[in-house]
Enzyme design. Structure first.
Site, short mmCIF file in Angstrom:
data_model
loop_
_atom_site.label_atom_id
_atom_site.label_comp_id
_atom_site.label_asym_id
_atom_site.label_seq_id
_atom_site.Cartn_x
_atom_site.Cartn_y
_atom_site.Cartn_z
N GLU A 4 -7.92 -4.86 -0.67
CA GLU A 4 -8.45 -5.60 -1.81
C GLU A 4 -8.46 -7.11 -1.60
OE1 GLU A 4 -9.96 -3.62 -3.28
OE2 GLU A 4 -8.93 -2.33 -4.70
N HIS A 64 0.86 -1.19 0.00
CA HIS A 64 0.00 0.00 0.00
C HIS A 64 0.89 1.23 0.00
CE1 HIS A 64 -3.07 2.92 1.16
NE2 HIS A 64 -3.91 2.04 0.64
N1 ACO Z 1 4.08 -7.42 -4.60
C1 ACO Z 1 5.41 -7.43 -4.79
N2 ACO Z 1 6.20 -6.36 -4.65
C2 ACO Z 1 5.61 -5.22 -4.27
C3 ACO Z 1 4.24 -5.14 -4.03
C4 ACO Z 1 3.46 -6.29 -4.21
N3 ACO Z 1 2.14 -6.29 -4.03
N4 ACO Z 1 3.93 -3.88 -3.69
C5 ACO Z 1 5.07 -3.19 -3.69
N5 ACO Z 1 6.11 -4.02 -4.05
C6 ACO Z 1 7.50 -3.67 -4.15
C7 ACO Z 1 7.79 -2.71 -5.29
O1 ACO Z 1 8.04 -3.39 -6.48
C8 ACO Z 1 8.98 -1.96 -4.75
O2 ACO Z 1 10.09 -2.77 -4.92
P1 ACO Z 1 11.56 -2.10 -5.08
O3 ACO Z 1 11.78 -1.28 -3.83
O4 ACO Z 1 12.47 -3.27 -5.20
O5 ACO Z 1 11.49 -1.25 -6.32
C9 ACO Z 1 8.71 -1.89 -3.26
O6 ACO Z 1 7.84 -2.99 -2.96
C10 ACO Z 1 8.01 -0.62 -2.83
O7 ACO Z 1 6.87 -0.48 -3.62
P2 ACO Z 1 6.30 0.87 -4.15
O8 ACO Z 1 6.04 0.77 -5.63
O9 ACO Z 1 7.09 2.03 -3.65
O10 ACO Z 1 4.95 0.88 -3.40
P3 ACO Z 1 3.90 1.96 -3.59
O11 ACO Z 1 3.65 2.41 -2.23
O12 ACO Z 1 4.19 2.98 -4.60
O13 ACO Z 1 2.73 1.12 -4.25
C11 ACO Z 1 0.88 -0.25 -4.51
C12 ACO Z 1 1.62 0.73 -3.61
C13 ACO Z 1 0.67 0.36 -5.90
C14 ACO Z 1 -0.48 -0.51 -3.89
C15 ACO Z 1 1.70 -1.55 -4.61
O14 ACO Z 1 1.91 -2.08 -3.34
C16 ACO Z 1 1.05 -2.60 -5.52
O15 ACO Z 1 1.22 -2.55 -6.71
N6 ACO Z 1 0.28 -3.58 -4.91
C17 ACO Z 1 -0.38 -4.60 -5.70
C18 ACO Z 1 -1.68 -4.06 -6.31
C19 ACO Z 1 -2.75 -3.86 -5.28
O16 ACO Z 1 -3.01 -4.69 -4.41
N7 ACO Z 1 -3.43 -2.69 -5.38
C20 ACO Z 1 -4.50 -2.27 -4.46
C21 ACO Z 1 -4.00 -1.24 -3.51
S1 ACO Z 1 -5.18 -0.76 -2.32
C22 ACO Z 1 -6.13 0.40 -3.08
O17 ACO Z 1 -5.73 1.11 -3.96
C23 ACO Z 1 -7.51 0.57 -2.63
#
Ligand code: ACO
Length: 381
Positions: free
Chosen positions: A318, A262
Site C-alpha cells: 500500500e 503484513h
Molecule cells: N505499525 C505499528 N505497529 C504494527 C504495525 C504497523 N503498521 N503492524 C503491526 N504492528 C504491530 C502490532 O501492533 C503488533 O504489536 P504487538 O506484538 O506489540 O501486539 C505486532 O506488530 C504484530 O502485528 P500483528 O497485528 O500480529 O500483525 P498482523 O500480521 O496481524 O497484521 C496488518 C498485519 C493488519 C497488515 C498490520 O501490519 C497493519 O495494521 N498494518 C497497517 C495497515 C496497512 O498497511 N494495511 C495494508 C496491508 S497490505 C494489504 O492488505 C493489501
C-alpha cells in the site's frame, strides 16, 4: 480442536492461483514470478491466465478482449442508482459495492466477465456523477486500463489531438503504469477479501454475491483501505525533517503506521518493489514527494524495529500504491476502488476454483459464554 485467532497458520484451501512466500518475499501468480509478468502483461492477459491457467494466444486474447468490451457499458438502472448515490455523496467504495450488488446474475462465466469489465465503468461513472459530470461511455477501441482512464477523464490517454488516437508517450506511460498496478494486486493468496469470496461461493451462492462481499472486506483500513491514509501521512509530514518526530508520535500512541506490516511478509513486500519502480517515473519533475517517501520508508522501518523489536515489520504494497496512484493523478478517494478493480479478476478466479471444489466452509467456534441463565419475562427485567 485448537483455536487459532484470525485463522493464523490455518490452511483453508489449495490453489493454483498464487503463492505468497512471506520469508523469501516472493509472489508467484499462476506460475509466473510477479516481477516477470506484472510490468509486461495486459490486464486482460492476467485475467485469462488466472481463469484458464495459460496465457492467451493473440487470437484468444482478441476474442477475450472483445467479450470484455461487450460487457463494459452500464445499464440505465445502474447509472440511475449511481446518480442517486452521488447526490447523497456516498463514499466511492460504498457506491461501487451497492452497484455490484445490483448486477443481475446469469451463469458463472458471464458473471465473471461482467464483473471484471464493469467495475471500471462503475467507478468512473460514479466519480463523474460526484463531480457533476456526465458519465463517459466506454471506448470500443481501448483496452481495459486505457478505458478506465478514458472513462474517468473523458480524454484518450496520451491523445494530444494529433489524430493518432492516443499513442503519445505520456498516455502510454499512464496506461502501462496503471496496468502494472492492476496486475500487481490481481491476486495474493488467502487474503481476507479472497477468503470472503470463497466462503460465499462455498454455499453455492453466485459470483455477484461473492464479489459484493469481497468488496466489503477489502474496504477496511487493515486491508485495502490503507493507501489513502499513507498519502495523507506523507502530506502531513511534508518535509524530510519532520519525518522522525511525526512517525514517533504515532508509535508512542501505540497506533499503526499505514503501509507497513503484513500478515504474511516478514521482509519487504515484493509488490512494493514493482510499484516503487513504476511510481518513480511520475516524479521526475516533482521529485520531492518521491524523495520524501523514500526517507519516510527508511525511517519507519528503523522506528518499527525500535518500537516493535523482532516483529519484522516492513513496507507493504500500500505504501507505493499511494505514490503510484497519486502519480497517475488519481484522488485518494479512488485508491481503494482501484484496488478492487485490480483484485476482481483474482476474486473471480478463486470463485471458479471454489466452485470446482464445492466444499462448504464451516469452521468451529469455542463458546465462552454462560449456560446457566434463566428466562425472565420482559416486564420483570
Ligand atoms: N505499525 C505499528 N505497529 C504494527 C504495525 C504497523 N503498521 N503492524 C503491526 N504492528 C504491530 C502490532 O501492533 C503488533 O504489536 P504487538 O506484538 O506489540 O501486539 C505486532 O506488530 C504484530 O502485528 P500483528 O497485528 O500480529 O500483525 P498482523 O500480521 O496481524 O497484521 C496488518 C498485519 C493488519 C497488515 C498490520 O501490519 C497493519 O495494521 N498494518 C497497517 C495497515 C496497512 O498497511 N494495511 C495494508 C496491508 S497490505 C494489504 O492488505 C493489501
Amino acid at each position: 480442536m485448537s483455536y487459532s485467532p484470525g485463522l493464523k497458520d490455518i490452511v483453508a484451501a489449495e490453489t493454483r492461483l498464487s503463492s505468497v512466500d512471506g520469508e523469501a518475499g516472493e509472489l508467484v501468480i499462476a506460475g509466473y514470478p510477479l516481477k516477470e509478468i506484472a510490468e509486461s502483461a495486459r490486464y486482460e492477459e492476467m485475467a485469462h491466465l488466472l481463469w484458464h491457467g495459460t496465457l492467451p494466444t493473440a487470437a484468444v486474447l482478441d476474442r477475450f478482449t472483445g467479450e470484455l468490451a461487450a460487457c463494459r457499458p452500464l445499464s440505465g438502472a445502474i447509472l440511475d442508482s449511481l446518480g442517486s448515490a452521488a447526490k447523497e455523496r456516498r463514499p466511492v467504495i460504498d457506491a461501487v459495492r451497492a452497484a455490484v450488488a445490483s448486477l443481475p446474475t446469469r451463469d458463472d462465466a458471464s458473471d465473471a466477465r461482467t464483473l471484471v469489465a464493469v467495475l471500471p465503468s462503475i467507478v468512473a461513472a460514479y466519480w463523474r456523477f460526484l463531480h457533476r459530470e456526465e458519465p463517459v461511455e466506454p471506448h470500443p477501441g481501448l483496452g481495459h486500463a486505457a478505458n478506465l482512464l478514458y472513462m474517468l477523464t473523458g480524454e484518450i490517454p496520451g491523445d494530444n489531438g494529433d489524430g493518432d488516437g492516443g499513442s503519445g508517450d505520456r498516455g502510454g506511460d499512464h496506461v502501462r503504469a496503471l496496468t502494472t498496478y492492476l496486475n500487481t494486486v490481481v491476486d495474493h493468496g488467502m487474503n481476507a477479501s479472497t477468503f470472503t469470496a470463497r466462503v460465499i461461493i462455498s454455499t453455492r451462492s453466485d459470483f455477484i454475491s461473492a464479489v459484493t462481499g469481497a468488496i466489503g472486506a477489502l474496504k477496511g483500513p487493515l486491508h485495502g483501505g490503507a493507501p489513502g491514509p499513507v498519502l495523507a501521512m506523507l502530506e502531513a509530514i511534508g518535509d524530510i525533517d519532520n519525518a522522525e518526530s511525526y512517525l514517533r508520535k504515532i508509535l508512542e500512541a501505540n497506533e499503526r503506521l499505514m503501509g507497513f506490516g503484513h500478515a504474511v511478509y516478514r521482509v519487504r513486500d515484493p509488490r512494493a518493489d514493482v510499484l516503487s519502480r513504476a511510481a518513480r517515473s511520475f516524479f521526475t519533475q516533482d521529485h520531492d514527494l518521491y524523495a520524501l517517501a523514500l526517507h519516510v520508508e527508511k525511517t519507519a522501518i528503523e522506528l518499527l524495529e525500535e518500537y516493535k523489536p523482532g516483529r519484522r515489520l516492513q513496507t507493504n504494497v500500500e505504501f507505493y500504491t499511494a505514490l503510484l496512484l497519486k502519480g497517475l493523478g488519481l484522488h485518494p478517494d479512488l485508491f481503494t476502488p482501484m484496488f478492487a478493480i485490480g483484485r476482481v479478476a483474482g476474486w473471480v478466479a478463486h470463485c471458479f476454483e471454489q466452485r470446482a471444489d464445492d466444499r462448504l466452509y464451516r469452521p468451529e467456534s469455542v463458546y465462552t459464554g454462560d449456560d446457566t441463565s434463566k428466562w425472565i419475562p420482559v416486564n420483570e427485567r
